[in-house]
Design a protein around this motif. Structure first.
Motif, PDB file in Angstrom:
ATOM      1  N   ASN A   1      35.036 -75.208  12.323  1.00 26.31           N
ATOM      2  CA  ASN A   1      34.301 -76.127  11.449  1.00 26.31           C
ATOM      3  C   ASN A   1      33.482 -75.284  10.455  1.00 26.31           C
ATOM      4  OD1 ASN A   1      31.974 -75.201  12.703  1.00 26.31           O
ATOM      5  ND2 ASN A   1      31.730 -76.985  14.014  1.00 26.31           N
ATOM      6  N   PRO A   2      32.730 -75.921   9.554  1.00 22.90           N
ATOM      7  CA  PRO A   2      31.992 -75.133   8.557  1.00 22.90           C
ATOM      8  C   PRO A   2      31.045 -74.093   9.168  1.00 22.90           C
ATOM      9  CG  PRO A   2      32.057 -77.429   7.889  1.00 22.90           C
ATOM     10  CD  PRO A   2      32.645 -77.377   9.268  1.00 22.90           C
ATOM     11  N   GLY A   3      30.419 -74.417  10.282  1.00 22.48           N
ATOM     12  CA  GLY A   3      29.500 -73.469  10.905  1.00 22.48           C
ATOM     13  C   GLY A   3      30.218 -72.258  11.477  1.00 22.48           C
ATOM     14  N   VAL A   4      31.349 -72.498  12.130  1.00 18.36           N
ATOM     15  CA  VAL A   4      32.127 -71.384  12.676  1.00 18.36           C
ATOM     16  C   VAL A   4      32.627 -70.504  11.534  1.00 18.36           C
ATOM     17  CG1 VAL A   4      34.198 -70.757  13.985  1.00 18.36           C
ATOM     18  CG2 VAL A   4      32.796 -72.682  14.738  1.00 18.36           C
ATOM     19  N   LYS A   5      33.030 -71.142  10.441  1.00 19.42           N
ATOM     20  CA  LYS A   5      33.525 -70.374   9.301  1.00 19.42           C
ATOM     21  C   LYS A   5      32.404 -69.499   8.719  1.00 19.42           C
ATOM     22  CE  LYS A   5      36.365 -70.985   5.159  1.00 19.42           C
ATOM     23  NZ  LYS A   5      36.838 -72.017   4.205  1.00 19.42           N
TER      24      LYS A   5
ATOM     25  N   SER B   1      34.080 -75.057   3.331  1.00 20.29           N
ATOM     26  CA  SER B   1      34.522 -75.777   4.522  1.00 20.29           C
ATOM     27  C   SER B   1      33.881 -77.178   4.592  1.00 20.29           C
ATOM     28  CB  SER B   1      34.157 -74.935   5.739  1.00 20.29           C
ATOM     29  OG  SER B   1      34.791 -75.388   6.891  1.00 20.29           O
ATOM     30  N   GLN B   2      32.623 -77.263   4.190  1.00 21.33           N
ATOM     31  CA  GLN B   2      31.958 -78.581   4.159  1.00 21.33           C
ATOM     32  C   GLN B   2      32.599 -79.485   3.097  1.00 21.33           C
ATOM     33  OE1 GLN B   2      27.847 -76.610   4.140  1.00 21.33           O
ATOM     34  NE2 GLN B   2      27.410 -78.594   5.055  1.00 21.33           N
ATOM     35  N   ILE B   3      32.970 -78.888   1.981  1.00 25.55           N
ATOM     36  CA  ILE B   3      33.624 -79.650   0.910  1.00 25.55           C
ATOM     37  C   ILE B   3      34.945 -80.220   1.420  1.00 25.55           C
ATOM     38  CG2 ILE B   3      34.801 -79.405  -1.327  1.00 25.55           C
ATOM     39  CD1 ILE B   3      32.559 -77.297  -2.021  1.00 25.55           C
ATOM     40  N   ILE B   4      35.704 -79.374   2.118  1.00 25.60           N
ATOM     41  CA  ILE B   4      36.982 -79.831   2.681  1.00 25.60           C
ATOM     42  C   ILE B   4      36.735 -80.941   3.692  1.00 25.60           C
ATOM     43  CG2 ILE B   4      38.960 -79.159   4.114  1.00 25.60           C
ATOM     44  CD1 ILE B   4      38.700 -76.319   2.852  1.00 25.60           C
ATOM     45  N   ARG B   5      35.753 -80.731   4.569  1.00 21.31           N
ATOM     46  CA  ARG B   5      35.470 -81.754   5.589  1.00 21.31           C
ATOM     47  C   ARG B   5      35.081 -83.084   4.967  1.00 21.31           C
ATOM     48  NH1 ARG B   5      31.080 -80.491  10.210  1.00 21.31           N
ATOM     49  NH2 ARG B   5      29.650 -80.561   8.460  1.00 21.31           N
ATOM     50  N   SER B   6      34.384 -83.038   3.842  1.00 20.22           N
ATOM     51  CA  SER B   6      33.946 -84.292   3.222  1.00 20.22           C
ATOM     52  C   SER B   6      35.069 -84.960   2.428  1.00 20.22           C
ATOM     53  CB  SER B   6      32.731 -84.042   2.329  1.00 20.22           C
ATOM     54  OG  SER B   6      33.082 -83.255   1.192  1.00 20.22           O
ATOM     55  N   GLY B   7      36.224 -84.305   2.328  1.00 19.67           N
ATOM     56  CA  GLY B   7      37.378 -84.942   1.695  1.00 19.67           C
ATOM     57  C   GLY B   7      37.648 -84.488   0.269  1.00 19.67           C
ATOM     58  N   ALA B   8      36.880 -83.528  -0.241  1.00 17.76           N
ATOM     59  CA  ALA B   8      37.059 -83.073  -1.620  1.00 17.76           C
ATOM     60  C   ALA B   8      37.841 -81.764  -1.664  1.00 17.76           C
ATOM     61  CB  ALA B   8      35.689 -82.902  -2.276  1.00 17.76           C
ATOM     62  N   GLU B   9      38.108 -81.312  -2.894  1.00 15.42           N
ATOM     63  CA  GLU B   9      38.872 -80.085  -3.088  1.00 15.42           C
ATOM     64  C   GLU B   9      37.949 -78.998  -3.624  1.00 15.42           C
ATOM     65  OE1 GLU B   9      42.199 -80.564  -5.794  1.00 15.42           O
ATOM     66  OE2 GLU B   9      42.176 -78.401  -6.169  1.00 15.42           O
TER      67      GLU B   9
ATOM     68  N   ASN C   1      27.528 -68.288   2.932  1.00 13.76           N
ATOM     69  CA  ASN C   1      27.295 -69.641   2.422  1.00 13.76           C
ATOM     70  C   ASN C   1      28.482 -70.216   1.662  1.00 13.76           C
ATOM     71  OD1 ASN C   1      24.773 -69.854   3.453  1.00 13.76           O
ATOM     72  ND2 ASN C   1      23.673 -69.469   1.545  1.00 13.76           N
ATOM     73  N   ALA C   2      29.102 -69.380   0.842  1.00 17.42           N
ATOM     74  CA  ALA C   2      30.209 -69.902   0.035  1.00 17.42           C
ATOM     75  C   ALA C   2      31.332 -70.395   0.945  1.00 17.42           C
ATOM     76  CB  ALA C   2      30.730 -68.835  -0.912  1.00 17.42           C
ATOM     77  N   TYR C   3      31.648 -69.600   1.986  1.00 22.35           N
ATOM     78  CA  TYR C   3      32.712 -70.001   2.915  1.00 22.35           C
ATOM     79  C   TYR C   3      32.335 -71.279   3.656  1.00 22.35           C
ATOM     80  CZ  TYR C   3      34.851 -65.590   1.809  1.00 22.35           C
ATOM     81  OH  TYR C   3      35.438 -64.572   1.123  1.00 22.35           O
TER      82      TYR C   3
ATOM     83  N   ILE D   1      40.592 -65.831   5.974  1.00 21.29           N
ATOM     84  CA  ILE D   1      39.464 -66.725   6.218  1.00 21.29           C
ATOM     85  C   ILE D   1      39.531 -67.941   5.292  1.00 21.29           C
ATOM     86  CG2 ILE D   1      37.899 -65.500   4.641  1.00 21.29           C
ATOM     87  CD1 ILE D   1      35.623 -66.149   6.652  1.00 21.29           C
ATOM     88  N   ASN D   2      40.177 -67.788   4.156  1.00 16.58           N
ATOM     89  CA  ASN D   2      40.295 -68.916   3.224  1.00 16.58           C
ATOM     90  C   ASN D   2      41.202 -70.028   3.753  1.00 16.58           C
ATOM     91  OD1 ASN D   2      38.701 -67.669   1.157  1.00 16.58           O
ATOM     92  ND2 ASN D   2      40.438 -66.301   0.797  1.00 16.58           N
ATOM     93  N   ASP D   3      42.001 -69.728   4.750  1.00 16.79           N
ATOM     94  CA  ASP D   3      42.951 -70.712   5.256  1.00 16.79           C
ATOM     95  C   ASP D   3      42.670 -71.118   6.702  1.00 16.79           C
ATOM     96  OD1 ASP D   3      44.384 -70.464   2.843  1.00 16.79           O
ATOM     97  OD2 ASP D   3      45.432 -68.697   3.614  1.00 16.79           O
ATOM     98  N   CYS D   4      41.471 -70.835   7.176  1.00 17.17           N
ATOM     99  CA  CYS D   4      41.220 -71.039   8.614  1.00 17.17           C
ATOM    100  C   CYS D   4      40.612 -72.393   8.969  1.00 17.17           C
ATOM    101  CB  CYS D   4      40.358 -69.908   9.172  1.00 17.17           C
ATOM    102  SG  CYS D   4      38.622 -70.013   8.709  1.00 17.17           S
ATOM    103  N   ASP D   5      40.250 -73.192   7.963  1.00 13.93           N
ATOM    104  CA  ASP D   5      39.618 -74.486   8.261  1.00 13.93           C
ATOM    105  C   ASP D   5      40.488 -75.357   9.140  1.00 13.93           C
ATOM    106  OD1 ASP D   5      37.044 -75.006   6.629  1.00 13.93           O
ATOM    107  OD2 ASP D   5      38.365 -73.895   5.281  1.00 13.93           O
TER     108      ASP D   5
END
Lengths: 425, 425
Positions: free
Chosen positions: A165-169, B219-227, B213-215, A31-35
């Motif tokens: 996306n974040p919601g699916v994750k 995912s939101q952090i990645i989408r926004s361009g951060a690490e 929430n953490a996951y 799950i950590n690599d699914c984005d």
């Protein structure tokens, strides 16, 4: 000698390519690599949501029959017999005139029929015992979320092929998918052709330009969800090129070449297709740019011979290669989403053939507008930078004016379309 | 004891956070690794485009004065003195009644003033010499792209902070940026809090839920361009939590926690901020969901205390943390783009405070529509899966009906907004 080619409509070209769309391969990732991957199976609720009767508010779990008629002036006094934090399991039963302090999300104790919010109560100590005044009546079930109320176990929630996306994750985590079945990324090989091409780190010299198409296509491949494999520039030598392409085909699902497909004297990709014994699906399309786009099929692989012209190359990938990639990513809507928009600038050019204009959509007062994203000269790459859509202008039209409603294809959306080609050719 | 908090409007909360937006750090990456990054400097044309006078068509480079009056019936015959492929350098000058066979993109020979397309010619051999019939007159400059005609060297083309899409990458290649200056990805640390949280691979037990929430936030952090840097779950122990947060702050630019910020008895993040000596910018916002969202500033770092409620957590990140990340990515439009859309479903709920409804935008006949993306219960994660926007309903409104025009914030766009908060609070 000039080869004669018969041009076919865009819809027909797409249909011919789609016949050879392969089967998706599925793999498991953490799950950590699914984005940004695509679901390889339907996401199904593995448990009821919530999985236990749960307080929906900070307050006191009570029996509604105990607080009938309660008001600020005449509160009902209950004894607080336990305190339950989120994650705790209640140990006591709520009996006559008893209450349990409960946090949002915590499990309801047996006996309680509702949660009275903290704001409607007042806690005090009476002879060493914690008591609470309930200042208002509430109905049975108020501020309780019952097991399965939000969702029943077994409910399919998100469809196979959906972009993660974040919601699916969040849903994957909620339902315990620590390993996620995703579509394997198709491998798309890339060759650039053209003796005029310099590498990106070479200084310009007369007659030469830097290779930008390969970088662009690699980026388009990534955007479409596939894995690019860059094989470099094809040599000017036919034998060497044939050998390189044959070798590359063993390692990829799809092969893209840029350039080498027009009827110019030095364009020998058609010869390579011929020698390979590939089935050429078409080599001319009634469209601009990209009329020379050629697609061939060989041994379960699709070879996209895109034009060397940057715009034609860009358009060719999105119209013909993207839907093949998306199909391999389990999408049921592999094509670009098509909608309508208001033209924000005049476009006076005549359109002898269906024209795809690189464009930018934007919003104003709930209206979708579109404007060409730069001078529409097929040899200018700058118009590609802002491009997030194509304006589709039907062949046989004489130019369009500001305010006209035009068709657009969206490039940066994750919805896609089943088949956007019905109305125009 | 119930802590009293003063709520502030959303616009004020965003303004307070933005005061602490840091400076972007720039790093260089290979052009091969720049996809999806953000330009760390303006992209400037390093050369004229084209860099030499270039044929825009397959045909013959000619002197227009030689073919005056040419028609199909009375073609002008020219002698072909050279053949130039793309990338070749012409060696001969075009003199009286001479022509040079030239490919699209090849350098124009000296003396030629236009290119006559292949279709308007006919080649033949006459006494061992290659000759060409020009069947039509063309104007001087026709089918030639002159040096710098498309773009002059030094022209800024794409602004610092722009998301690198396939078109931008093509430009980077065109202008020889084999090393690309990009904004360094801000490091965003994540802690989950909540003793009710199970790991994603644990089976459900009474009273517990899996940590989603953490996951989601990662995912939101990645989408926004951060690490993202995930530090796991905060222990239930205050001392241990304080130590973990202090340690984590040394490694990140931004720290996000989910949960632990409401006024429940077990919410001790406010205590940690206090002990840290952090400056709490606000701890209550007049919005739903997410009213308890707390932001603090300490030692050049911003600590986002997001609600443990999935929807509130999601909204909180996008409204308050995303613009900080985007600013660190050089964006001048770091906020969510705001526009208007037609409500496609009734939304009867009253809105005592500004409400952000997770929603999905879609298009129909050049109109932008929006509908809630699922049941709007703040504890249902399923509505997040399809979410690509928020409907913004102003506080003090009594519900909205299908067909109403509402404000929306777009989540999946790369344009953003400078400041979307003027009109509503």
């Amino acid at each position: 000698m000039l080869e004669r080619r018969t041009s076919i409509p865009v819809s027909e070209a797409v249909a011919r390519v789609m016949k050879y769309a392969g089967e998706a391969q599925i793999e498991q990732v953490s799950i950590n690599d699914c984005d940004g991957r695509y679901l390889g199976e339907d996401l199904v609720a593995t448990d009821d949501v919530p999985n236990f009767d749960r307080s929906a508010f900070d307050g006191f779990a009570i029996r509604t029959e105990d607080i009938e008629g309660a008001t600020s002036e005449n509160p009902v006094i209950l004894e607080v017999v336990e305190e339950i934090g989120a994650g705790d399991v209640p140990l006591k039963t709520v009996g006559l005139n008893q209450a349990v302090r409960i946090m949002t999300g915590a499990q309801m104790p047996v006996g309680a029929t509702a949660v009275i919010p903290l704001e409607l109560t007042e806690t005090f100590i009476d002879q060493g015992k914690t008591k609470v005044k309930a200042k208002r009546f509430i109905e049975q079930g108020d501020y309780v979320t019952y097991r399965g109320q939000d969702m029943k176990a077994g409910t399919p929630i998100v469809e196979k092929g959906t972009y993660i996306n974040p919601g699916v994750k969040a849903l994957l985590a909620t339902f315990g998918y620590h390993q996620v079945k995703v579509a394997k990324k198709p491998k798309v090989g890339v060759f650039a052709t053209g003796s005029e091409l310099l590498d990106v780190d070479e200084p310009l010299v007369p007659g030469k330009i830097r290779n930008s198409n390969a970088y662009m296509i690699i980026s388009q491949i990534i955007r479409s969800g596939a894995e690019p494999v860059y094989f470099g520039k094809l040599a000017d030598d036919l034998e060497a090129s044939f050998a390189a392409i044959t070798k590359a085909l063993a390692d990829v699902d799809i092969l893209v070449t840029t350039g080498g497909v027009s009827v110019g004297d030095f364009d020998y990709l058609p010869i390579i297709y011929d020698r390979l014994g590939a089935d050429v699906l078409f080599n001319k399309i009634a469209m601009r740019p990209g009329s020379v786009t050629t697609v061939a099929h060989w041994n379960g692989k699709i070879l996209f011979g895109l034009s060397g012209n940057p715009s034609a190359c860009y358009v060719g990938y999105e119209l013909y290669a993207r839907p093949i990639v998306k199909t391999l990513l389990c999408s049921k809507k592999p094509h670009l989403q098509r909608t309508k928009a208001i033209l924000a600038e005049d476009f006076p050019k005549v359109n002898p053939f269906t024209r795809f204009v690189r464009s930018k959509i934007f919003y104003e007062d709930s209206q979708l507008y579109v404007a060409p994203s730069g001078a529409d000269k097929s040899n200018i790459v700058s118009s590609l930078a802002l491009c997030n859509s194509f304006i589709v202008l039907p062949g046989g039209t004489r130019g369009f004016a500001i305010g006209d409603i035009v068709d657009v294809l969206l490039l940066e959306d994750h919805d896609g379309a089943e088949w956007p080609w019905d109305q125009t050719k």
